[in-house]
Design a protein around this motif. Structure first.
Motif, mmCIF file in Angstrom:
data_model
loop_
_atom_site.group_PDB
_atom_site.id
_atom_site.type_symbol
_atom_site.label_atom_id
_atom_site.label_comp_id
_atom_site.label_asym_id
_atom_site.label_seq_id
_atom_site.Cartn_x
_atom_site.Cartn_y
_atom_site.Cartn_z
ATOM 1 N N UNK A 64 0.855 -1.183 0.000
ATOM 2 C CA UNK A 64 0.000 0.000 0.000
ATOM 3 C C UNK A 64 0.893 1.236 0.000
ATOM 4 N N UNK A 65 0.591 2.194 -0.882
ATOM 5 C CA UNK A 65 1.403 3.394 -1.008
ATOM 6 C C UNK A 65 0.891 4.501 -0.079
ATOM 7 N N UNK A 66 1.621 5.625 -0.043
ATOM 8 C CA UNK A 66 1.175 6.810 0.671
ATOM 9 C C UNK A 66 1.806 6.989 2.036
ATOM 10 N N UNK A 117 6.122 4.251 6.782
ATOM 11 C CA UNK A 117 4.963 3.964 5.936
ATOM 12 C C UNK A 117 5.361 3.988 4.466
ATOM 13 N N UNK A 118 4.851 3.026 3.725
ATOM 14 C CA UNK A 118 5.068 2.932 2.271
ATOM 15 C C UNK A 118 6.539 2.809 1.908
ATOM 16 N N UNK A 122 6.830 -2.250 4.740
ATOM 17 C CA UNK A 122 5.678 -1.752 5.475
ATOM 18 C C UNK A 122 4.662 -1.085 4.554
ATOM 19 N N UNK A 123 3.372 -1.363 4.824
ATOM 20 C CA UNK A 123 2.293 -0.721 4.069
ATOM 21 C C UNK A 123 2.204 0.758 4.410
ATOM 22 N N UNK A 124 1.670 1.524 3.450
ATOM 23 C CA UNK A 124 1.465 2.945 3.632
ATOM 24 C C UNK A 124 0.045 3.280 4.033
ATOM 25 N N UNK A 125 -0.322 4.535 3.834
ATOM 26 C CA UNK A 125 -1.524 5.111 4.409
ATOM 27 C C UNK A 125 -2.689 5.274 3.435
ATOM 28 N N UNK A 126 -2.503 4.931 2.162
ATOM 29 C CA UNK A 126 -3.574 5.147 1.189
ATOM 30 C C UNK A 126 -4.623 4.046 1.292
#
Length: 350
Positions: A64-66, A117-118, A122-126
């Motif tokens: 996950x991006x962001x 994040x991202x 690790x996954x991001x916040x989008x």
């Protein structure tokens, strides 16, 4: 929890960007679950989408991006005392995993073991919902919107840059690059009392945006030598700048920044370019021009929030596009083509 209602922007590899439902995470000890409100798209997000990597960080699985986000607390984990359900927060995306020597010296951004994040793995916040360490979630005052809260991450880059660049009240400075980070450095430098700012870029539209934000002088980069560009800087400012903040990462601008800066001054490298760059090192050495680097930021979120709350810095003019989360792929295309300044995704609007 259910897999439904957590739409996320997932990069699967170079050129492969998808909207997918993923499980809503549960907050662990010292964590909070956030319903994301606004997330800005950064060029690093685009780089992961296009290339599946950024520098030495390689995606080995979908991510996950962001990382430029603000959200509302919907659930708190064990041990969280300073936040409650309903609080709106800005998210500092990177934090150290161990209390090492860099943390103890106040430079936790340099810790070799970081959650970010991202950044793989690790996954991001989008996403509609996202879990984060509560100690790195900063409550927003009522006068600061969630969109402004999402700007606190790139604003922190500019605050850290101006600190590292030794920006002084009443001074004259050069900023190379009128993209989002260059323009934020302009706003922060002005808030810190800089007398005059010259900014250079290839793009007329971005230079026009800098004029809207109060820059004193704009310089269109043409086919010229770095020394020629330095001469233009001296001509508009009336003297050599004491500080140059380089935000492009290009070899040409790094060289021009060194040549332009006054003896005893500082060149701060913000932009990330090739691993190896030719620099007029002897010119810098004999004139005692300090060439400094920076990495992310540290201890900047309280200042960024104060700047926004006091209206000393206004980031709203930098938002040129807004999209609901369901149109994320379109938003990424706009960012990739550099058709605006800051593209904002509204994660609470599907």
């Amino acid at each position: 929890m259910s897999r439904q209602n957590n739409l996320s922007v997932m990069a699967h590899g170079p050129g492969d960007l998808r909207l997918e439902d993923i499980p809503i995470p549960e907050p662990g000890p010292n964590e909070v679950l956030l319903q994301m409100n606004a997330v800005g798209i950064c060029r690093s997000d685009v780089h992961y989408w296009e290339h599946g990597r950024l520098g030495s960080f390689y995606m080995e699985k979908p991510m996950v991006l962001g990382h430029e986000g603000a959200g509302t607390v919907t659930k708190v984990g064990l041990g969280v005392q300073h936040l409650k359900v309903g609080d709106r927060v800005a998210i500092e995306p990177a934090y150290p995993l161990h209390n090492d020597q860099f943390c103890k010296s106040g430079r936790y951004n340099l810790s070799p073991t970081m959650f970010c994040s991202a950044t793989p793995p690790y996954h991001g916040q989008l996403s509609q919902y996202y879990v984060h360490n509560a100690n790195y979630c900063f409550k927003l005052p009522d006068c600061v919107s969630c969109e402004e809260g999402a700007f606190i991450e790139p604003l922190s880059v500019a605050i850290h840059a101006c600190r590292r660049a030794r920006v002084k009240m009443g001074s004259k400075i050069l900023i190379c690059g009128a993209g989002p980070i260059g323009l934020l450095n302009l706003l922060v430098a002005k808030a810190m009392g800089v007398a005059q700012v010259a900014i250079c870029d290839l793009s007329i539209s971005r230079l026009e945006k800098a004029k809207e934000l109060g820059v004193n002088f704009i310089i269109k980069v043409e086919k010229q030598t770095p020394q020629d560009l330095a001469q233009k800087v001296w001509a508009v400012l009336g003297e050599m700048p004491c500080t140059s903040i380089e935000c492009t990462g290009t070899e040409f601008c790094v060289q021009a920044a060194v040549y332009a800066t006054q003896s005893g001054g500082t060149v701060l490298l913000v932009g990330h370019g090739p691993d190896l760059v030719s620099v007029p090192l002897l010119n810098a050495a004999i004139r005692e021009v300090d060439i400094r680097g920076m990495f992310r930021y540290c201890n900047t979120y309280p200042m960024a929030i104060a700047m926004l709350a006091s209206k000393k810095v206004d980031v709203k003019p930098l938002i040129t596009h807004r999209f609901p989360l369901s149109r994320a792929i379109e938003a990424f295309e706009i960012t990739r083509k550099q058709l605006g300044i800051k593209v904002m995704l509204k994660c609470d609007q599907v």
